[in-house]
Design a protein around this motif. Structure first.
Motif, PDB file in Angstrom:
ATOM      1  N   SER A 263      24.510  -2.836   1.375  1.00 31.71           N
ATOM      2  CA  SER A 263      25.708  -1.980   1.389  1.00 31.71           C
ATOM      3  C   SER A 263      25.722  -0.967   0.246  1.00 31.71           C
ATOM      4  O   SER A 263      26.344   0.087   0.357  1.00 31.71           O
ATOM      5  CB  SER A 263      26.972  -2.831   1.361  1.00 31.71           C
ATOM      6  N   ASP A 264      25.031  -1.263  -0.852  1.00 29.09           N
ATOM      7  CA  ASP A 264      24.960  -0.323  -1.970  1.00 29.09           C
ATOM      8  C   ASP A 264      23.966   0.807  -1.712  1.00 29.09           C
ATOM      9  O   ASP A 264      23.984   1.815  -2.408  1.00 29.09           O
ATOM     10  CB  ASP A 264      24.566  -1.047  -3.259  1.00 29.09           C
ATOM     11  N   ARG A 265      23.106   0.648  -0.726  1.00 28.07           N
ATOM     12  CA  ARG A 265      22.087   1.654  -0.419  1.00 28.07           C
ATOM     13  C   ARG A 265      22.519   2.621   0.673  1.00 28.07           C
ATOM     14  O   ARG A 265      21.815   3.574   0.991  1.00 28.07           O
ATOM     15  CB  ARG A 265      20.793   0.960   0.023  1.00 28.07           C
TER      16      ARG A 265
ATOM     17  N   TRP B  65      15.168  -3.805   7.044  1.00 25.23           N
ATOM     18  CA  TRP B  65      15.961  -2.836   6.288  1.00 25.23           C
ATOM     19  C   TRP B  65      15.171  -2.275   5.100  1.00 25.23           C
ATOM     20  O   TRP B  65      15.315  -1.098   4.759  1.00 25.23           O
ATOM     21  CB  TRP B  65      17.282  -3.454   5.829  1.00 25.23           C
ATOM     22  N   GLU B  66      14.335  -3.081   4.467  1.00 25.89           N
ATOM     23  CA  GLU B  66      13.507  -2.565   3.378  1.00 25.89           C
ATOM     24  C   GLU B  66      12.589  -1.461   3.881  1.00 25.89           C
ATOM     25  O   GLU B  66      12.436  -0.417   3.247  1.00 25.89           O
ATOM     26  CB  GLU B  66      12.706  -3.697   2.732  1.00 25.89           C
ATOM     27  N   TRP B  67      11.980  -1.666   5.062  1.00 23.54           N
ATOM     28  CA  TRP B  67      11.109  -0.657   5.645  1.00 23.54           C
ATOM     29  C   TRP B  67      11.900   0.562   6.116  1.00 23.54           C
ATOM     30  O   TRP B  67      11.437   1.700   5.979  1.00 23.54           O
ATOM     31  CB  TRP B  67      10.280  -1.234   6.786  1.00 23.54           C
ATOM     32  N   ILE B  68      13.071   0.347   6.679  1.00 25.00           N
ATOM     33  CA  ILE B  68      13.920   1.476   7.090  1.00 25.00           C
ATOM     34  C   ILE B  68      14.197   2.371   5.887  1.00 25.00           C
ATOM     35  O   ILE B  68      14.025   3.591   5.937  1.00 25.00           O
ATOM     36  CB  ILE B  68      15.235   0.978   7.723  1.00 25.00           C
TER      37      ILE B  68
ATOM     38  N   SER C   4      20.286 -11.522  12.021  1.00 23.05           N
ATOM     39  CA  SER C   4      21.039 -11.988  10.856  1.00 23.05           C
ATOM     40  C   SER C   4      21.272 -13.488  10.902  1.00 23.05           C
ATOM     41  O   SER C   4      21.347 -14.143   9.852  1.00 23.05           O
ATOM     42  CB  SER C   4      22.362 -11.236  10.728  1.00 23.05           C
ATOM     43  N   SER C   5      21.346 -14.062  12.089  1.00 23.69           N
ATOM     44  CA  SER C   5      21.548 -15.505  12.229  1.00 23.69           C
ATOM     45  C   SER C   5      20.240 -16.289  12.278  1.00 23.69           C
ATOM     46  O   SER C   5      20.146 -17.366  11.695  1.00 23.69           O
ATOM     47  CB  SER C   5      22.334 -15.802  13.507  1.00 23.69           C
TER      48      SER C   5
ATOM     49  N   ALA D 229      26.190  -8.934   2.863  1.00 21.56           N
ATOM     50  CA  ALA D 229      25.480 -10.083   2.301  1.00 21.56           C
ATOM     51  C   ALA D 229      23.982  -9.859   2.102  1.00 21.56           C
ATOM     52  O   ALA D 229      23.374 -10.495   1.239  1.00 21.56           O
ATOM     53  CB  ALA D 229      25.688 -11.300   3.199  1.00 21.56           C
ATOM     54  N   LEU D 230      23.378  -8.968   2.864  1.00 21.68           N
ATOM     55  CA  LEU D 230      21.927  -8.820   2.834  1.00 21.68           C
ATOM     56  C   LEU D 230      21.468  -8.245   1.502  1.00 21.68           C
ATOM     57  O   LEU D 230      21.972  -7.215   1.050  1.00 21.68           O
ATOM     58  CB  LEU D 230      21.487  -7.910   3.985  1.00 21.68           C
ATOM     59  N   GLU D 231      20.507  -8.944   0.883  1.00 17.08           N
ATOM     60  CA  GLU D 231      19.932  -8.503  -0.384  1.00 17.08           C
ATOM     61  C   GLU D 231      18.488  -8.086  -0.146  1.00 17.08           C
ATOM     62  O   GLU D 231      17.746  -8.748   0.569  1.00 17.08           O
ATOM     63  CB  GLU D 231      20.001  -9.624  -1.413  1.00 17.08           C
ATOM     64  N   LEU D 232      18.103  -6.974  -0.774  1.00 17.70           N
ATOM     65  CA  LEU D 232      16.795  -6.377  -0.511  1.00 17.70           C
ATOM     66  C   LEU D 232      15.937  -6.288  -1.764  1.00 17.70           C
ATOM     67  O   LEU D 232      16.450  -6.046  -2.857  1.00 17.70           O
ATOM     68  CB  LEU D 232      16.971  -4.972   0.059  1.00 17.70           C
ATOM     69  N   GLY D 233      14.646  -6.439  -1.578  1.00 19.45           N
ATOM     70  CA  GLY D 233      13.675  -6.220  -2.634  1.00 19.45           C
ATOM     71  C   GLY D 233      13.716  -7.245  -3.752  1.00 19.45           C
ATOM     72  O   GLY D 233      14.568  -8.129  -3.776  1.00 19.45           O
ATOM     73  N   PRO D 234      12.787  -7.091  -4.694  1.00 22.23           N
ATOM     74  CA  PRO D 234      12.706  -8.032  -5.810  1.00 22.23           C
ATOM     75  C   PRO D 234      13.983  -8.055  -6.669  1.00 22.23           C
ATOM     76  O   PRO D 234      14.347  -9.088  -7.204  1.00 22.23           O
ATOM     77  CB  PRO D 234      11.525  -7.523  -6.637  1.00 22.23           C
ATOM     78  N   ALA D 235      14.664  -6.917  -6.743  1.00 25.46           N
ATOM     79  CA  ALA D 235      15.895  -6.850  -7.540  1.00 25.46           C
ATOM     80  C   ALA D 235      17.091  -7.434  -6.799  1.00 25.46           C
ATOM     81  O   ALA D 235      18.173  -7.577  -7.376  1.00 25.46           O
ATOM     82  CB  ALA D 235      16.189  -5.407  -7.937  1.00 25.46           C
ATOM     83  N   ARG D 236      16.904  -7.763  -5.506  1.00 23.14           N
ATOM     84  CA  ARG D 236      17.955  -8.349  -4.668  1.00 23.14           C
ATOM     85  C   ARG D 236      19.192  -7.453  -4.603  1.00 23.14           C
ATOM     86  O   ARG D 236      20.321  -7.915  -4.612  1.00 23.14           O
ATOM     87  CB  ARG D 236      18.339  -9.747  -5.129  1.00 23.14           C
TER      88      ARG D 236
END
Length: 148
Positions: free
Chosen positions: A116-118, A78-81, A67-68, A105-112
């Motif tokens: 935490s929402d997943r 996380w996207e692959w997980i 993360s740092s 804070a981490l945002e994933l994928g093209p939709a960002r």
């Protein structure tokens, strides 16, 4: 990571002789858990080459460091997980932090979308199990289910 009770093992092991994962020091463990195969790979690399859904993830504290120093690599991991997770997948991991910032804070994928929402976290269960930890190395233990 567990997929039908099997952990991937690459064709060759990069573990040094005498390392617990080299296989030379694990004969009694292999007798007790014969279906387990050990491997030394980065999580993302393993998931890229693994096409079966995974129901259980047990991850170490490498995400704190990532993360740092490697936040894009952490997002990719996380996207692959999540891409390989079954709909009922559970993820267990520890952190040096009780509430790691990257979880929010981490945002994933093209939709960002936010990581935490997943995930649906189980802080009560994680806290109960952490209280039983004999070593107390980590400030945070986390248990989460993938949100469908």
């Amino acid at each position: 990571m567990i997929s039908k009770g099997v952990v991937d093992k690459p064709a060759h092991s990069t573990a040094p002789v005498g390392h617990p994962c080299s296989g030379r020091r694990l004969p009694s463990f292999r007798v007790r858990v014969p279906h387990l195969r050990l491997g030394l790979r980065a999580v993302t690399d393993f998931l890229r080459h693994h096409d079966q859904p995974i129901s259980k993830y047990v991850l170490l504290d490498h995400m704190d460091w990532m993360s740092s120093y490697q936040p894009r690599a952490l997002a990719a991991e996380w996207e692959w997980i999540l891409a390989r997770a079954r709909g009922d997948a559970r993820i267990i991991f520890r952190s040096a932090h009780a509430a790691p910032r990257y979880l929010q804070a981490l945002e994933l994928g093209p939709a960002r979308g936010r990581l935490s929402d997943r995930l649906r976290f189980h802080p009560e269960l994680a806290g109960k199990l952490q209280a039983q930890d004999r070593v107390h190395t980590y400030a945070g233990s986390h248990i989460a289910d993938v949100r469908v």
